[in-house]
Write a protein that holds these residues in place. Structure first.
Motif, short mmCIF file in Angstrom:
data_model
loop_
_atom_site.label_atom_id
_atom_site.label_comp_id
_atom_site.label_asym_id
_atom_site.label_seq_id
_atom_site.Cartn_x
_atom_site.Cartn_y
_atom_site.Cartn_z
N SER A 87 6.09 -2.39 5.68
CA SER A 87 4.97 -2.00 6.53
C SER A 87 4.17 -0.86 5.90
N ALA A 88 4.88 0.12 5.33
CA ALA A 88 4.21 1.24 4.68
C ALA A 88 3.41 0.77 3.47
N LEU A 89 3.98 -0.14 2.70
CA LEU A 89 3.28 -0.65 1.52
C LEU A 89 2.04 -1.45 1.91
N GLN A 90 2.17 -2.26 2.96
CA GLN A 90 1.05 -3.08 3.39
C GLN A 90 -0.08 -2.23 3.97
N SER A 91 0.27 -1.17 4.67
CA SER A 91 -0.75 -0.33 5.29
C SER A 91 -1.34 0.67 4.31
N GLY A 92 -0.63 0.93 3.21
CA GLY A 92 -1.10 1.90 2.24
C GLY A 92 -0.90 3.33 2.69
#
Length: 172
Positions: A87-92
């Motif tokens: 989720s952190a990677l997808q949201s940046g």
């Protein structure tokens, strides 16, 4: 500085995803799904509130049984951790400290319950040390940064080594 944090988060995420893939006997799969941080948060919360099969352990528990209980706790934590990192990677954005606090707190509680009262074997000592480091990281303002310290990493390596000697493969 922000670039370094994003790169650091991505590198840690890749490492944790690799460890999650090496979990072994985990039969649950989430192929094709992309869980959100809310899912990770609720999974961590339900995992920490679920009763442990290790509750009420006795001093007669072998190191192998202890390590198997710790491995189970680690395997139960990995999906929530992977979902939070994804989720952190997808949201940046930076990983949510609240989610990581819940994950680390749940892990600490489960592995603490697994250690029999009065146990002082190499594996039990390693598990207690790792639980203490997980509790410290969870209590920190930023659990992600706190879990990246050498003491936490050494405690994980000590569990891995002690459990390997007991015949159980764990990765912390």
């Amino acid at each position: 500085m922000k670039r370094f944090r994003v790169f650091s988060t991505m590198l840690i995420s890749a490492s944790l995803m690799t460890l999650a893939a090496c979990g072994g006997e985990d039969t649950t799969t989430t192929a094709g799904s992309t869980p959100s941080a809310t899912t990770a948060s609720s999974a961590a919360a339900s995992a920490s509130s679920a009763p442990s099969a290790s509750t009420g352990t006795t001093a007669a528990m072998s190191d192998k049984e202890l390590c198997e209980a710790v491995e189970k706790a680690g395997n139960e934590m990995r999906p929530a951790l992977a979902a939070a990192m994804q989720s952190a990677l997808q949201s940046g954005e930076e990983p949510s400290p609240v989610v990581f606090k819940e994950i680390l707190t749940g892990l600490e509680q489960k592995i603490t319950k697994a250690v029999p009262a009065g146990a002082n074997s190499e594996a039990a000592t390693a598990v207690k040390r790792f639980a203490a480091e997980a509790a410290k990281a969870a209590a920190a303002k930023n659990p992600v940064d706190a879990s990246e310290n050498p003491a936490f990493e050494k405690a994980g390596a000590d569990i891995t080594a002690a459990c390997k000697a007991a015949g159980v493969t764990v990765n912390f």
